[in-house]
Design a protein around this motif. Structure first.
Motif, PDB file in Angstrom:
ATOM      1  N   ILE A  44     -13.618  -6.659  26.188  1.00 41.65           N
ATOM      2  CA  ILE A  44     -12.348  -6.560  25.449  1.00 41.65           C
ATOM      3  C   ILE A  44     -12.708  -6.651  23.977  1.00 41.65           C
ATOM      4  O   ILE A  44     -13.614  -7.389  23.596  1.00 41.65           O
ATOM      5  N   MET A  45     -12.027  -5.877  23.160  1.00 44.10           N
ATOM      6  CA  MET A  45     -12.431  -5.724  21.761  1.00 44.10           C
ATOM      7  C   MET A  45     -11.879  -6.791  20.846  1.00 44.10           C
ATOM      8  O   MET A  45     -10.657  -7.000  20.811  1.00 44.10           O
ATOM      9  N   PRO A  46     -12.734  -7.432  20.066  1.00 41.57           N
ATOM     10  CA  PRO A  46     -12.218  -8.278  18.989  1.00 41.57           C
ATOM     11  C   PRO A  46     -11.385  -7.393  18.050  1.00 41.57           C
ATOM     12  O   PRO A  46     -11.743  -6.242  17.806  1.00 41.57           O
ATOM     13  N   THR A  47     -10.294  -7.909  17.568  1.00 47.03           N
ATOM     14  CA  THR A  47      -9.382  -7.114  16.737  1.00 47.03           C
ATOM     15  C   THR A  47     -10.084  -6.578  15.488  1.00 47.03           C
ATOM     16  O   THR A  47     -10.730  -7.319  14.756  1.00 47.03           O
ATOM     17  N   LEU A  48      -9.923  -5.276  15.288  1.00 47.93           N
ATOM     18  CA  LEU A  48     -10.415  -4.612  14.082  1.00 47.93           C
ATOM     19  C   LEU A  48      -9.185  -4.257  13.265  1.00 47.93           C
ATOM     20  O   LEU A  48      -8.309  -3.551  13.762  1.00 47.93           O
ATOM     21  N   SER A  49      -9.093  -4.781  12.045  1.00 45.51           N
ATOM     22  CA  SER A  49      -7.872  -4.582  11.259  1.00 45.51           C
ATOM     23  C   SER A  49      -8.089  -3.660  10.084  1.00 45.51           C
ATOM     24  O   SER A  49      -9.133  -3.685   9.444  1.00 45.51           O
ATOM     25  N   THR A  50      -7.081  -2.867   9.810  1.00 42.56           N
ATOM     26  CA  THR A  50      -7.136  -1.989   8.652  1.00 42.56           C
ATOM     27  C   THR A  50      -5.695  -1.713   8.213  1.00 42.56           C
ATOM     28  O   THR A  50      -4.756  -2.073   8.922  1.00 42.56           O
ATOM     29  N   GLY A  51      -5.519  -1.135   7.050  1.00 47.30           N
ATOM     30  CA  GLY A  51      -4.159  -0.900   6.578  1.00 47.30           C
ATOM     31  C   GLY A  51      -4.096  -0.505   5.126  1.00 47.30           C
ATOM     32  O   GLY A  51      -5.048   0.074   4.586  1.00 47.30           O
ATOM     33  N   PHE A  52      -3.003  -0.845   4.484  1.00 40.72           N
ATOM     34  CA  PHE A  52      -2.807  -0.473   3.075  1.00 40.72           C
ATOM     35  C   PHE A  52      -1.744  -1.390   2.480  1.00 40.72           C
ATOM     36  O   PHE A  52      -1.106  -2.157   3.206  1.00 40.72           O
ATOM     37  N   GLU A  53      -1.604  -1.296   1.175  1.00 41.54           N
ATOM     38  CA  GLU A  53      -0.575  -2.088   0.497  1.00 41.54           C
ATOM     39  C   GLU A  53       0.293  -1.201  -0.381  1.00 41.54           C
ATOM     40  O   GLU A  53      -0.178  -0.214  -0.937  1.00 41.54           O
ATOM     41  N   LEU A  54       1.533  -1.588  -0.499  1.00 37.11           N
ATOM     42  CA  LEU A  54       2.439  -1.002  -1.480  1.00 37.11           C
ATOM     43  C   LEU A  54       2.719  -2.115  -2.479  1.00 37.11           C
ATOM     44  O   LEU A  54       3.238  -3.163  -2.098  1.00 37.11           O
ATOM     45  N   LYS A  55       2.337  -1.884  -3.715  1.00 38.45           N
ATOM     46  CA  LYS A  55       2.316  -2.981  -4.676  1.00 38.45           C
ATOM     47  C   LYS A  55       3.138  -2.626  -5.909  1.00 38.45           C
ATOM     48  O   LYS A  55       2.952  -1.539  -6.467  1.00 38.45           O
ATOM     49  N   PRO A  56       4.006  -3.532  -6.342  1.00 35.91           N
ATOM     50  CA  PRO A  56       4.809  -3.219  -7.526  1.00 35.91           C
ATOM     51  C   PRO A  56       3.923  -2.981  -8.745  1.00 35.91           C
ATOM     52  O   PRO A  56       2.978  -3.735  -8.990  1.00 35.91           O
ATOM     53  N   THR A  57       4.229  -1.940  -9.473  1.00 29.57           N
ATOM     54  CA  THR A  57       3.409  -1.492 -10.596  1.00 29.57           C
ATOM     55  C   THR A  57       4.358  -1.214 -11.757  1.00 29.57           C
ATOM     56  O   THR A  57       4.984  -0.161 -11.813  1.00 29.57           O
ATOM     57  N   ASN A  58       4.493  -2.209 -12.603  1.00 31.21           N
ATOM     58  CA  ASN A  58       5.472  -2.141 -13.681  1.00 31.21           C
ATOM     59  C   ASN A  58       6.885  -1.964 -13.120  1.00 31.21           C
ATOM     60  O   ASN A  58       7.748  -1.371 -13.756  1.00 31.21           O
ATOM     61  N   PHE A  59       7.081  -2.467 -11.915  1.00 26.24           N
ATOM     62  CA  PHE A  59       8.409  -2.472 -11.299  1.00 26.24           C
ATOM     63  C   PHE A  59       9.208  -3.624 -11.896  1.00 26.24           C
ATOM     64  O   PHE A  59      10.381  -3.489 -12.202  1.00 26.24           O
ATOM     65  N   PHE A  60       8.518  -4.752 -12.053  1.00 29.18           N
ATOM     66  CA  PHE A  60       9.146  -5.923 -12.667  1.00 29.18           C
ATOM     67  C   PHE A  60       8.737  -6.017 -14.136  1.00 29.18           C
ATOM     68  O   PHE A  60       7.740  -5.440 -14.554  1.00 29.18           O
ATOM     69  N   GLN A  61       9.499  -6.782 -14.885  1.00 27.75           N
ATOM     70  CA  GLN A  61       9.147  -7.019 -16.293  1.00 27.75           C
ATOM     71  C   GLN A  61       7.931  -7.932 -16.398  1.00 27.75           C
ATOM     72  O   GLN A  61       7.243  -7.950 -17.410  1.00 27.75           O
ATOM     73  N   HIS A  62       7.703  -8.728 -15.344  1.00 25.58           N
ATOM     74  CA  HIS A  62       6.591  -9.676 -15.339  1.00 25.58           C
ATOM     75  C   HIS A  62       6.389 -10.143 -13.902  1.00 25.58           C
ATOM     76  O   HIS A  62       7.161  -9.749 -13.007  1.00 25.58           O
ATOM     77  N   ASN A  63       5.373 -10.950 -13.682  1.00 27.76           N
ATOM     78  CA  ASN A  63       5.149 -11.546 -12.364  1.00 27.76           C
ATOM     79  C   ASN A  63       6.462 -12.139 -11.843  1.00 27.76           C
ATOM     80  O   ASN A  63       7.041 -13.013 -12.498  1.00 27.76           O
ATOM     81  N   PRO A  64       6.927 -11.640 -10.712  1.00 22.72           N
ATOM     82  CA  PRO A  64       8.251 -12.115 -10.251  1.00 22.72           C
ATOM     83  C   PRO A  64       8.235 -13.524  -9.659  1.00 22.72           C
ATOM     84  O   PRO A  64       9.293 -14.070  -9.377  1.00 22.72           O
ATOM     85  N   VAL A  65       7.063 -14.087  -9.467  1.00 27.72           N
ATOM     86  CA  VAL A  65       7.003 -15.422  -8.826  1.00 27.72           C
ATOM     87  C   VAL A  65       6.460 -16.443  -9.799  1.00 27.72           C
ATOM     88  O   VAL A  65       5.257 -16.715  -9.847  1.00 27.72           O
ATOM     89  N   LEU A  66       7.331 -16.969 -10.614  1.00 23.83           N
ATOM     90  CA  LEU A  66       6.876 -17.979 -11.587  1.00 23.83           C
ATOM     91  C   LEU A  66       7.489 -19.329 -11.253  1.00 23.83           C
ATOM     92  O   LEU A  66       8.506 -19.404 -10.605  1.00 23.83           O
TER      93      LEU A  66
END
Lengths: 657, 657
Positions: B635-657
């Protein structure tokens, strides 16, 4: 050695034997203990008395690999020599001194006359940072800008090398100043236009240029300490990791960690930071520990900024070689930097004057349970049965955080029960920003080498290249590096309804040049495996570990002939393999500060040595090209990247059943 | 419509209004409820009575996007039309039927005459799997192999297309049989050499070939159910996630999730599996929810095997289009598939005969606290102060597991407080292996298209390509796709001591052809951003979200003219951008089984439509070339892969302060 030194050494020795109670070290790769560091620096200081000795690096001169390996395999663990390597400046010369702790003597003392200087000390950086504050031209520059001197904080930066022929005494930094006045986030408030060059050995300002006045970005919005609760955020309920019976790993007093089938050693080094040694995994069928990695550590972190302006062009940092990745390590906060179930390890470093210092809680170790699945299957194909078996993933993380000025690097080694070692670097902390006249993109007509991330604030473009030294010993010491190329083939003679397929074409690297790999178009169609060609699995596969790149195996964008790129030549390829050589540790050279690139991995590798069925070292470089975003202001959300080392026909089957 | 159908519909309507108590649905994208599914299939069955109707797909025919968006922005949330799309086979023809639930009527009913067939039903697969067991030639084949018939289990596989001109009635599978006899891991015990072709509409064996006898791999070592404790493993202490005050997210009865600043809708679909809709994030400064993604889901999973042998060449699966990624979703086990703090959502599907079925706990939602750091900094540069601020990372995960026969796909959407959506696919479960005469590599002289992972067991080479449909709506519906190329430039006129630098060269895609990207050598030096060109941040940056590829943005290795690759043409590029078109959901075409590749994303995109400042859809394909290893057995150990969608100048600054 003059007689009086010998005598003082003699007394010193007695002093030590009587007054200190040396912990019995039980591991030959254990970092130098507090009493050993004191002993080492005293030996050196006494030997040069009354000259002033500044200490730039003291670390374990680890015993020869063969000795360590026989220590490991012997049952009674004979005491091995304890030696220290000491890098000092004495009388404006760089000394490389080997001290033997058992004989309490200096074994060798070499003066280094080549290019480059040792790591900067914290003390000389602090001293340099304070110089401008009492330097009249600077005071008048501050006045001219209508700023308050008491709110000014300065920071020295390594100056790099741009083809100059300098005297070997010209150790220097350029000091950049920042403004507090309403924020603790000094890096968001650069005082631009001023270039202050400080000679370190002399601790004097060698040149001072106030070229132009640029608005200092405002304090408002830069603070990350405040806890302004935002109306929209639902109050988060508390979430915790609990281990009612405590952690499952054992950390012995020599910093050997035992967890599941894994066993490895953790050490702290002023330059490399965290070092993982002798990682091996117990094979239940063979009833033995099988070696995976002799040593793994961060060899260099190359961070060239891309800004060509007068006050910025030189900023091309080597965070390990110039500042010390370990020296910049910070105390980790329980339940914040590491979860509730973490255990902590202290580190010990040497101050410039030879006084040892403690770095409390500099490394943490914890079991990670993130809700992931190690393996699972639901079987519905068997009539009348529903079979489901799920194994949640629990892994072990070893973490250090190194804060090199503005940037915080989170470095993790994650050991998985499946045999994988996952290495992650998280980038957070503060951007290095350039003060600017611009408050809106529409005003910008020139090249500004950055993103306007707030008013008057340019987030400067830069790269991060992380180079890991990975001395893999896959089930033994003689290993080979194999490239498995997945190649498209055409179906011939209509032997199948298909027209194409792919095959695995294996190529074993004979010499170093065969193993230089720039990851790019071949990504995903190339497997890189370190194998033990002398052992096979029962069905005849080569026993190996695979290097699996993470998301960002970045290649350099600077030209090969550019000075920073010559110094950082080791980033040209993502993968290099070299024969093991105890002296080849630092990809950017032992003396990186102002180096000329003549002692880098790229140069060593030119010898094109044989690497097939040898004790080999894998070097892996990955990184990011950072185009800053407004979200990185005023503090960056962690950006993570890394790689995995994954067992590849190392076991007869999935080791976690 | 004949009168008697109208009458029966009338009665049916009354029956329903009286007998069922419809849940008031409060979200226009909510999956069809149990009562709605019953209603839909009854309407269709009644309309065709007494003909036999087999249901291959029933799902929400979602209202037009414009309607959904006005529903969302209105305060009183007017009821929107509820429609179902039904794909059936009636009298050996494929029907595409739209049913309106409010008027209880069929809005349209089209017969599909093109290439390809609907998804296979679970029932017909089971029926096909049972055919061989009573088929005399097969019984004699099993006898000839000295196997016990009662230990044989069969599985039908989609047959693909290899240029044949077939009649539209030739829906078929090839049935492959396996042997239990001492294991539940049937996939490790293939009975090779036999090809059984089953016509599905007729449910008969159309051809039977017993070509050769190959040893069935032994049962010993294949079981993953046993809990053989290994001597070496230290007993792991229990580890748990606890949230004493419960989870911080809210899941309303229409499956809208509220967590932190995020709000999104979760739905289950028989084909796509989990669908995330209307993901938006609250902006505390603008005091409004800002849209990020209208819909995101797995559009196709293309899994070509590479083995050319007679019994294997056809295996080139489309796991969503042929088997239903949702239909193959499995019940998640509390505290195993998802941690202790998870909440679960049920799904509802339709059986072949129109009976709705419940999939309990098919999706889970939990807060993830993995010991990671959201952001941190230690500031030592301010004299007399040590400043440290650390924010641990807590994120929200939405998970579904789809077990398509042997493989288990773990699909996660992870919402981060920083605005990032991280998408991960974990591959685990069982390999598809070929039985073989070989017990050791040294015996192998021919091409075997796989790794010998155990005696008589070849782990077949194969690829996995995951194609996500990502209808991003970045802060509004009109968006553009921007490629930011990081380009090396030479320094001219010795204007700097440096010789090179890099610049960001932005290019906005005008038409579809500008946005087709094969990730390769440009990796790391290319940023892909979906921006809203009609809005800017205060300092004038385009508001956007960046697509960040994960570790394995794999490109196809099959030739363009090969039949499987024609059908999977949408994998040729990792990135495609299309103008939003409600009918363009399935990258491999609506009728994927035996498709000819004439209705794929690759074909739609040939129109080269304008995509600048339009409502656009981003398609991202990533994957792995899987060269099996012994560790993948049994049985296979989990192999993970994927991608991210990341805010890019979407906010005026880091939204988590």
């Amino acid at each position: 050695m003059p007689l009086f030194f010998k005598i003082s050494l003699f007394f010193f020795y007695f002093f030590f034997v009587i007054s200190s109670s040396p912990l019995e070290y039980n591991h030959p790769l254990e970092s130098l203990a507090l009493f050993e560091l004191t002993q080492v620096t005293n030996i050196v200081k006494n030997s040069y008395f009354p000259l002033n000795v500044t200490f730039h690096y003291v670390g374990l001169n680890e015993p020869n690999k063969q000795l360590v390996l026989s220590w490991l395999s012997s049952t009674h663990h004979p005491a091995l020599p304890r030696e220290a390597i000491v890098i000092t400046r004495i009388d404006q010369k760089t000394h490389e001194i080997i001290v033997d702790l058992s004989s309490v003597s200096i074994l060798s003392d070499k003066i280094y006359n080549g290019h480059g200087y040792p790591m900067l000390t914290l003390q000389e950086q602090t001293a340099a940072d304070e110089l401008p504050l009492s330097y009249p031209p600077f005071i008048s520059s501050i006045k001219k800008r209508r700023l308050k001197l008491k709110e000014v904080v300065c920071q020295g930066f390594a100056v790099g090398w741009y083809g100059e022929k300098r005297k070997s005494t010209n150790r220097m930094v350029k000091v950049m100043c920042y403004y507090l006045d309403g924020t603790v986030n000094l890096y968001m408030r650069p005082i631009e236009g001023i270039t202050i060059t400080v000679l370190l050995d002399q601790m004097t300002i060698a040149s001072y240029i106030d070229r132009l006045i640029v608005p200092v970005p405002k304090a408002n919005g830069t603070d990350y300490m405040g806890s302004k609760r935002r109306r929209s955020s639902h109050e988060s309920n508390s979430i915790k990791i609990v281990q009612p019976d405590g952690p499952s790993f054992t950390l012995d007093n020599g910093n050997t960690v035992w967890w599941g089938d894994w066993k490895f050693h953790v050490a702290y080094d002023m330059r490399a930071g965290m070092i993982i040694s002798l990682a091996s995994i117990f094979d239940a069928e063979k009833e033995e520990f099988r070696s995976v990695m002799y040593r793994g550590f961060v060899s260099e972190v190359f961070v060239p900024y891309i800004d060509l302006t007068e006050e910025w062009y030189y900023r091309t940092y080597f965070d390990a070689g110039e500042y010390g990745f370990g020296l910049c390590a910070v105390e980790l906060e329980a339940s914040k930097d590491c979860p509730e179930n973490a255990k902590f390890i202290d580190g010990y470093f040497i101050s410039q004057d030879g006084t040892p210092g403690k770095m409390p809680n500099v490394i943490c170790i914890f079991e990670r349970y993130a809700g992931d699945i190690m393996w699972r299957h639901t079987e519905l194909a068997i009539p009348g049965k529903v079979i489901r078996k799920v194994r949640p993933e629990v892994s072990l993380v070893v973490r250090m955080v190194s804060t090199v000025g503005n940037y915080d690097y989170i470095t993790d080694y994650e050991f998985k029960q499946s045999g994988t070692i996952k290495v992650t670097v998280g980038l957070t902390g503060l951007l290095e920003v350039r003060g600017s006249i611009y408050t809106h993109n529409d005003q910008i007509k020139e090249e500004v080498y950055g993103t306007l991330i707030a008013e008057n604030t340019l987030g400067a473009y830069h790269d991060h290249f992380f180079t890991y030294h990975l001395d893999l010993d896959i089930d033994g010491h003689e290993n080979s590096f194999v490239k498995n190329n997945l190649k498209t083939r055409r179906v011939v003679n209509k032997s199948s309804p298909r027209k194409s397929y792919w095959a695995v074409v294996s190529e074993t690297a004979e010499t170093e040049s065969d193993a230089r790999i720039q990851l790019g178009s071949s990504r995903g169609a190339l497997e890189m495996v370190v194998v033990n060609p002398n052992k096979k699995t029962e069905v005849g596969n080569e026993i190996g570990y695979c290097l699996i790149p993470g998301g960002s195996a970045t290649n350099p964008l600077l030209s090969d002939d550019d000075y920073p790129q010559i110094r950082g030549g080791f980033t040209k390829y993502n993968v290099w393999v070299t024969p093991y050589n105890k002296s080849e540790k630092w990809a950017g050279g032992l003396y990186t500060d102002q180096s000329h690139g003549d002692d880098t991995l790229a140069m060593w590798s030119l010898r094109d040595r044989e690497i097939k069925n040898k004790d080999i070292v894998l070097w892996y470089t990955f990184g990011v090209h950072h185009v800053p975003k407004q979200e990185d202001f005023p503090i960056m959300p962690t950006l993570s990247t890394g790689f995995e080392l994954k067992p590849t026909n190392f076991f007869q089957h999935n080791p976690v059943l």
